[in-house]
Write a protein that holds these residues in place. Structure first.
Motif, PDB file in Angstrom:
ATOM      1  N   VAL A 157      25.509  47.235 -70.513  1.00 13.64           N
ATOM      2  CA  VAL A 157      26.714  47.408 -71.332  1.00 13.64           C
ATOM      3  C   VAL A 157      26.381  47.046 -72.778  1.00 13.64           C
ATOM      4  N   THR A 158      26.820  47.902 -73.677  1.00 11.27           N
ATOM      5  CA  THR A 158      26.681  47.588 -75.100  1.00 11.27           C
ATOM      6  C   THR A 158      27.888  46.771 -75.533  1.00 11.27           C
ATOM      7  N   LEU A 159      27.617  45.577 -76.026  1.00  6.77           N
ATOM      8  CA  LEU A 159      28.665  44.665 -76.485  1.00  6.77           C
ATOM      9  C   LEU A 159      28.355  44.255 -77.921  1.00  6.77           C
ATOM     10  N   HIS A 160      29.339  44.416 -78.779  1.00  7.92           N
ATOM     11  CA  HIS A 160      29.148  44.095 -80.197  1.00  7.92           C
ATOM     12  C   HIS A 160      29.522  42.630 -80.427  1.00  7.92           C
ATOM     13  N   CYS A 161      28.633  41.762 -79.978  1.00 11.00           N
ATOM     14  CA  CYS A 161      28.883  40.316 -80.003  1.00 11.00           C
ATOM     15  C   CYS A 161      28.509  39.684 -81.331  1.00 11.00           C
TER      16      CYS A 161
END
Length: 446
Positions: free
Chosen positions: A173-177
């Motif tokens: 999953v791509t998560l913009h953390c």
């Protein structure tokens, strides 16, 4: 179609939660064994790379038909294909046709970026039938899943969608953390030409702006890690501040976010959660190698996943080429994973032909980089092609070609008078002349 069930693991699943934990404990999983075989490595060579986070084996426990792949700079460079429907192009059957074509052409991963319709059904179809790694961007799906405006969603809503994707079998999953409330002021003051061009990053930025709250993917990162550990989902740390034009490359916003992603990488590894780090974007050629080295240092050798980079901003319709140029440099300099770019980039949702052009451009870039890096076995097929060309063995050449159908079609459409030549050189063919000369034969040209 292309269903292939995953075999049983060698050891009891209760002994480890993730591929990284298994590697740390010295447990050889079935996935590790398959990846080692593909990469011409022993499990003893591969295991410490997985244990240290330098290689990610993205394989959700619920994605039972996966054909596992390893992602790391010392392995063959992998290719990701972005697909998914939008409000303007909403036919899931067409998207599934693209998925099948992409896998048949050698795509290692499919990212479902759907932003319309029944995303759950399509995502579950992917993880039930597709052997490639499956990735998603949960922040996109949150608005679609709840059918509510962005500013009405809560941090819990976002995290619940991550769990839903994990339960559906998504491998990464791509998560913009990496963007925080500090980024809001930074973007406003710095005056970037293209601001934030990451779709997920812009949604997180907008949510923070409208609600006044901190980035939920950053604030509740530990809860997210627990979900990813439970299902063995790899986190692809999204680069919200990636440059969207050459002028923004390597600026403060990009590099500061990268530093934060390096910190988040270590926190994930402490929980045995695998990580990839996403990178640029648009970037002049002379900055690419340095950016790859900076990432390796700041993010402790975690696999780098790049979009392009595109080396010019003025070639719409040909951005699969601008991306392949940058991708070859990036992969040769340490990037592990190339996100394909199609001729439709910046213009439209790609069709099947666009997908093919994007995949082929990325495969060429990846392969060229693997040869430059000295990846084991990378040059084997090139040597076979040289042998086939020397002997003018056309069938052997098709067998070596990345896209044999296209190569065969071009030759057939412009067939030569003599089979041992092509319509470019005819009997002036250097290979034909040399073969005859070395065999002491008469060289007939006219």
């Amino acid at each position: 179609m292309f269903t292939k069930k995953r075999g049983k693991v060698e050891n009891n699943m209760k002994e480890y939660a993730t591929q990284m934990e298994a590697a740390k404990k010295g447990i050889v999983t079935e996935e590790l064994k398959k990846v080692a075989e593909k990469e011409h490595m022993t499990t003893e060579e591969l295991m410490p790379l997985v244990a240290s986070g330098k290689v990610a084996v993205c394989a959700n426990k619920k994605h039972t038909c996966i054909d596992p792949q390893g992602v790391g700079s010392m392995l063959k460079t992998k290719i990701n294909v972005n697909l998914g429907v939008s409000r303007d192009c909403k036919d899931y059957n067409v998207e599934m046709e693209k998925v099948m074509a992409a896998v048949n052409m050698g795509a290692d991963a499919i990212m479902d970026l759907s932003s319309h319709g029944d995303t759950t059904e399509f995502r579950r179809k992917l993880t039930a039938e597709c052997p490639a790694m499956i990735g998603t961007v949960p922040v996109y799906d949150s608005v679609i899943h709840y059918q509510r405006d962005l500013n009405t969603l809560t941090a819990k809503d976002f995290i619940d969608v991550i769990r839903l994707h994990a339960e559906d079998g998504v491998d990464f999953v791509t998560l913009h953390c990496g963007i925080t409330r500090k980024t809001i002021e930074q973007i406003k003051k710095q005056g970037r030409k293209m601001n934030i061009v990451s779709r997920g990053g812009s949604l997180v930025f907008a949510w923070m702006t409208m609600t006044g709250e901190e980035n939920p993917f950053y604030e509740y990162y530990d809860e997210i890690l627990e979900i990813c550990r439970e299902y063995d989902v790899t986190i692809s740390l999204g680069d919200a501040c990636r440059p969207g034009c050459l002028a923004d490359a390597s600026d403060v916003c990009q590099i500061e976010e990268l530093v934060r992603l390096g910190e988040l990488t270590k926190r994930a590894w402490e929980k045995d959660v695998q990580v990839m780090v996403e990178g640029p974007g648009h970037m002049p050629m002379d900055q690419i190698a340095a950016n790859m080295k900076i990432q390796q240092s700041i993010c402790h050798g975690a696999p780098f996943y790049v979009l392009g980079p595109l080396v010019t901003d003025i070639a719409p319709g040909y951005d699969h080429i601008t991306s392949a140029i940058g991708g070859a440099i990036a992969a040769a300099s340490g990037a592990a994973f190339l996100c394909y770019v199609t001729p439709a980039e910046h213009l439209a949702l790609p069709n099947v032909e666009d997908v093919k052009q994007g995949i082929m451009a990325s495969k060429i870039a990846a392969h060229a980089a693997d040869i430059a890096k000295g990846v084991r076995g990378a040059m084997e097929m090139d040597n076979r092609m040289a042998d086939a060309r020397r002997t003018l063995d056309w069938e052997a050449q098709w067998a070596c070609a990345m896209d044999p159908e296209t190569a065969r079609r071009i030759r057939d459409e412009r067939a030569p008078e003599h089979d041992d030549t092509c319509s470019m050189c005819g009997k002036f063919c250097a290979v034909r002349s040399m073969n005859k000369a070395l065999n002491g034969e008469h060289i007939d040209i006219l």
